[in-house]
Structures are given as structure tokens and as C-alpha cells.
Design a protein around this motif. Structure first.
Motif, PDB file in Angstrom:
ATOM      1  N   ARG A   1       0.839  -1.209   0.000  1.00 57.37           N
ATOM      2  CA  ARG A   1       0.000   0.000   0.000  1.00 57.37           C
ATOM      3  C   ARG A   1       0.875   1.262   0.000  1.00 57.37           C
ATOM      4  NH1 ARG A   1      -2.874  -3.202   3.856  1.00 57.37           N
ATOM      5  NH2 ARG A   1      -4.695  -4.119   2.864  1.00 57.37           N
ATOM      6  N   TYR A   2       1.983   1.216   0.731  1.00 56.60           N
ATOM      7  CA  TYR A   2       2.925   2.345   0.739  1.00 56.60           C
ATOM      8  C   TYR A   2       3.506   2.539  -0.665  1.00 56.60           C
ATOM      9  CZ  TYR A   2       7.146   5.055   1.530  1.00 56.60           C
ATOM     10  OH  TYR A   2       8.137   6.000   1.442  1.00 56.60           O
ATOM     11  N   TYR A   3       3.896   1.457  -1.315  1.00 57.68           N
ATOM     12  CA  TYR A   3       4.415   1.567  -2.682  1.00 57.68           C
ATOM     13  C   TYR A   3       3.375   2.194  -3.601  1.00 57.68           C
ATOM     14  CZ  TYR A   3       8.407  -1.506  -1.533  1.00 57.68           C
ATOM     15  OH  TYR A   3       9.541  -2.056  -1.011  1.00 57.68           O
ATOM     16  N   GLU A   4       2.126   1.852  -3.390  1.00 54.82           N
ATOM     17  CA  GLU A   4       1.051   2.457  -4.183  1.00 54.82           C
ATOM     18  C   GLU A   4       0.961   3.958  -3.893  1.00 54.82           C
ATOM     19  OE1 GLU A   4      -3.754   2.207  -4.954  1.00 54.82           O
ATOM     20  OE2 GLU A   4      -2.826   0.740  -3.625  1.00 54.82           O
ATOM     21  N   GLU A   5       1.011   4.335  -2.619  1.00 61.28           N
ATOM     22  CA  GLU A   5       0.963   5.765  -2.249  1.00 61.28           C
ATOM     23  C   GLU A   5       2.114   6.542  -2.883  1.00 61.28           C
ATOM     24  OE1 GLU A   5       1.078   6.053   1.998  1.00 61.28           O
ATOM     25  OE2 GLU A   5      -0.798   4.949   2.253  1.00 61.28           O
ATOM     26  N   GLN A   6       3.265   5.899  -3.012  1.00 59.22           N
ATOM     27  CA  GLN A   6       4.445   6.549  -3.577  1.00 59.22           C
ATOM     28  C   GLN A   6       4.447   6.535  -5.104  1.00 59.22           C
ATOM     29  OE1 GLN A   6       6.731   8.223  -1.586  1.00 59.22           O
ATOM     30  NE2 GLN A   6       5.082   7.761  -0.161  1.00 59.22           N
ATOM     31  N   GLY A   7       3.446   5.920  -5.697  1.00 56.65           N
ATOM     32  CA  GLY A   7       3.355   5.863  -7.153  1.00 56.65           C
ATOM     33  C   GLY A   7       4.256   4.821  -7.784  1.00 56.65           C
ATOM     34  N   LEU A   8       4.733   3.874  -6.996  1.00 58.80           N
ATOM     35  CA  LEU A   8       5.626   2.840  -7.512  1.00 58.80           C
ATOM     36  C   LEU A   8       4.861   1.700  -8.171  1.00 58.80           C
ATOM     37  CD1 LEU A   8       8.047   2.825  -4.484  1.00 58.80           C
ATOM     38  CD2 LEU A   8       8.562   3.666  -6.782  1.00 58.80           C
ATOM     39  N   ILE A   9       3.670   1.449  -7.700  1.00 64.18           N
ATOM     40  CA  ILE A   9       2.783   0.467  -8.331  1.00 64.18           C
ATOM     41  C   ILE A   9       1.405   1.102  -8.473  1.00 64.18           C
ATOM     42  CG2 ILE A   9       4.034  -1.594  -7.539  1.00 64.18           C
ATOM     43  CD1 ILE A   9       1.956  -1.926  -5.323  1.00 64.18           C
ATOM     44  N   ALA A  10       0.675   0.634  -9.460  1.00 62.69           N
ATOM     45  CA  ALA A  10      -0.658   1.196  -9.711  1.00 62.69           C
ATOM     46  C   ALA A  10      -1.621   0.055 -10.027  1.00 62.69           C
ATOM     47  CB  ALA A  10      -0.594   2.189 -10.866  1.00 62.69           C
ATOM     48  N   PRO A  11      -2.194  -0.547  -8.987  1.00 63.20           N
ATOM     49  CA  PRO A  11      -3.102  -1.664  -9.226  1.00 63.20           C
ATOM     50  C   PRO A  11      -4.392  -1.207  -9.893  1.00 63.20           C
ATOM     51  CG  PRO A  11      -3.178  -1.024  -6.926  1.00 63.20           C
ATOM     52  CD  PRO A  11      -2.084  -0.216  -7.571  1.00 63.20           C
ATOM     53  N   ALA A  12      -4.978  -2.146 -10.608  1.00 64.73           N
ATOM     54  CA  ALA A  12      -6.312  -1.898 -11.153  1.00 64.73           C
ATOM     55  C   ALA A  12      -7.296  -2.004  -9.988  1.00 64.73           C
ATOM     56  CB  ALA A  12      -6.626  -2.941 -12.220  1.00 64.73           C
ATOM     57  N   ARG A  13      -8.470  -1.463 -10.171  1.00 60.26           N
ATOM     58  CA  ARG A  13      -9.505  -1.532  -9.132  1.00 60.26           C
ATOM     59  C   ARG A  13     -10.748  -2.190  -9.718  1.00 60.26           C
ATOM     60  NH1 ARG A  13      -8.382   0.436  -3.793  1.00 60.26           N
ATOM     61  NH2 ARG A  13      -6.583   1.793  -3.989  1.00 60.26           N
ATOM     62  N   THR A  14     -11.384  -3.018  -8.897  1.00 61.04           N
ATOM     63  CA  THR A  14     -12.641  -3.633  -9.311  1.00 61.04           C
ATOM     64  C   THR A  14     -13.772  -2.652  -9.032  1.00 61.04           C
ATOM     65  OG1 THR A  14     -13.005  -4.639  -7.154  1.00 61.04           O
ATOM     66  CG2 THR A  14     -11.773  -5.950  -8.773  1.00 61.04           C
ATOM     67  N   ALA A  15     -14.968  -3.012  -9.421  1.00 63.44           N
ATOM     68  CA  ALA A  15     -16.122  -2.141  -9.212  1.00 63.44           C
ATOM     69  C   ALA A  15     -16.338  -1.837  -7.729  1.00 63.44           C
ATOM     70  CB  ALA A  15     -17.380  -2.788  -9.801  1.00 63.44           C
ATOM     71  N   ASN A  16     -15.992  -2.788  -6.864  1.00 63.98           N
ATOM     72  CA  ASN A  16     -16.142  -2.561  -5.426  1.00 63.98           C
ATOM     73  C   ASN A  16     -14.854  -1.995  -4.796  1.00 63.98           C
ATOM     74  OD1 ASN A  16     -14.555  -4.809  -5.547  1.00 63.98           O
ATOM     75  ND2 ASN A  16     -15.933  -6.135  -4.398  1.00 63.98           N
ATOM     76  N   THR A  17     -13.972  -1.467  -5.609  1.00 61.72           N
ATOM     77  CA  THR A  17     -12.717  -0.777  -5.254  1.00 61.72           C
ATOM     78  C   THR A  17     -11.618  -1.675  -4.686  1.00 61.72           C
ATOM     79  OG1 THR A  17     -13.294  -0.056  -3.002  1.00 61.72           O
ATOM     80  CG2 THR A  17     -13.976   1.385  -4.823  1.00 61.72           C
ATOM     81  N   TYR A  18     -11.760  -3.001  -4.788  1.00 59.78           N
ATOM     82  CA  TYR A  18     -10.657  -3.865  -4.392  1.00 59.78           C
ATOM     83  C   TYR A  18      -9.506  -3.703  -5.370  1.00 59.78           C
ATOM     84  CZ  TYR A  18     -13.676  -6.475  -1.168  1.00 59.78           C
ATOM     85  OH  TYR A  18     -14.509  -6.831  -0.148  1.00 59.78           O
ATOM     86  N   ARG A  19      -8.293  -3.741  -4.836  1.00 55.37           N
ATOM     87  CA  ARG A  19      -7.113  -3.707  -5.698  1.00 55.37           C
ATOM     88  C   ARG A  19      -6.970  -5.068  -6.376  1.00 55.37           C
ATOM     89  NH1 ARG A  19      -5.908  -1.240  -0.856  1.00 55.37           N
ATOM     90  NH2 ARG A  19      -4.858   0.766  -0.958  1.00 55.37           N
ATOM     91  N   THR A  20      -6.596  -5.042  -7.644  1.00 51.06           N
ATOM     92  CA  THR A  20      -6.286  -6.295  -8.339  1.00 51.06           C
ATOM     93  C   THR A  20      -4.931  -6.145  -9.030  1.00 51.06           C
ATOM     94  OG1 THR A  20      -7.437  -5.643 -10.367  1.00 51.06           O
ATOM     95  CG2 THR A  20      -8.703  -6.884  -8.745  1.00 51.06           C
ATOM     96  N   TYR A  21      -4.191  -7.240  -9.047  1.00 48.54           N
ATOM     97  CA  TYR A  21      -2.828  -7.251  -9.571  1.00 48.54           C
ATOM     98  C   TYR A  21      -2.681  -8.372 -10.583  1.00 48.54           C
ATOM     99  CZ  TYR A  21      -2.138  -4.500  -5.328  1.00 48.54           C
ATOM    100  OH  TYR A  21      -2.242  -3.549  -4.345  1.00 48.54           O
TER     101      TYR A  21
END
Length: 132
Positions: A18-38
Motif C-alpha cells: 500500500r505504501y508503494y502504491e501511495e508513492q506511485g511505484l505500483i498502480a493496481p487496477a480496481r474492481t467495481a467494489n474498489t478492491y485492488r487487483t494485480y
């Protein structure tokens, strides 16, 4: 895959992902219910990030490096401002200093171990670990 599976596959905690996501290092896709998917590309990206961080690269520079890798070489010059170039030059100097320090430490350890009764095993390990 969900974040838990990515964590298991990469050995990186979900909190750190989640920290890597906040830093813009990874960008997961999101499902309709906002779950991260990789996917497999995310696994590779996290492994790259982990390698950079373990090598002492700060996350702000890791992001720049990963972004540069994503851009084709001919597109780099026009997109690099003087400020970014100066930042990269500073970081490059820091990396070179860390590499020199680590190289000296590696040499010291290798020299010491070569004088032990296990020198043959050490030399074999060093030969296998040397970059091609």
C-alpha cells in the motif's frame, strides 16, 4: 490476484504494498467494489521496486527510474527538465558512493574469507555470484 496473493508471491507485506502504491511505484487496477487487483506485471514491478530499495535507492528515485524505464529512449531528452536532470545527477553521485562503499566492504569480506580454511567454497561462491 488480490493484495494478499501479491504479498505472498513477492514476500512484501500488504502494508508495504500500500505504501508503494501511495508513492506511485505500483498502480493496481480496481474492481467495481474498489478492491485492488494485480497481475503478473505487478509481481515483476514489485520485485523491481524491492531490488531498488534493497540496493539503497530511495523510493522517490525508484519511481523516477521505473518511469524512465517505461519511456522509450528517444522520448527521454525532451521530457527531462533541468531540475529533474540535477536531481538525477545528485542521486547518481549518491549511488556511486554507496557502490564504492559496498565494493570495499565486499572486498574486505572476501579477502578475509579467502584466508580461512573455507577459501575454496568462498571462491566458488564468488565465481557463481559474479555478474556475467
Amino acid at each position: 490476484m488480490k493484495i494478499g496473493e501479491l504479498s505472498r508471491r513477492t514476500g512484501v507485506s500488504t502494508r508495504l504494498l500500500r505504501y508503494y502504491e501511495e508513492q506511485g511505484l505500483i498502480a493496481p487496477a480496481r474492481t467495481a467494489n474498489t478492491y485492488r487487483t494485480y497481475d503478473e506485471e505487478d509481481v515483476a514491478r514489485v520485485e523491481q521496486v524491492v531490488g531498488l530499495v534493497r540496493a539503497g535507492v530511495p523510493t522517490r528515485l525508484a519511481r523516477v527510474l521505473l518511469d524512465l524505464e517505461d519511456v522509450r529512449a528517444e522520448d527521454l531528452a525532451p521530457s527531462c527538465t533541468r531540475q529533474v536532470a540535477e536531481l538525477l545527477a545528485e542521486e547518481l553521485t549518491g549511488l556511486e558512493e554507496r557502490i564504492a562503499c559496498l565494493t570495499k566492504s565486499r572486498r574486505t569480506l572476501l579477502d578475509y574469507l579467502q584466508r580461512t580454511e573455507h577459501a575454496a567454497a568462498v571462491l566458488e561462491h564468488d565465481r557463481l555470484a559474479a555478474p556475467a
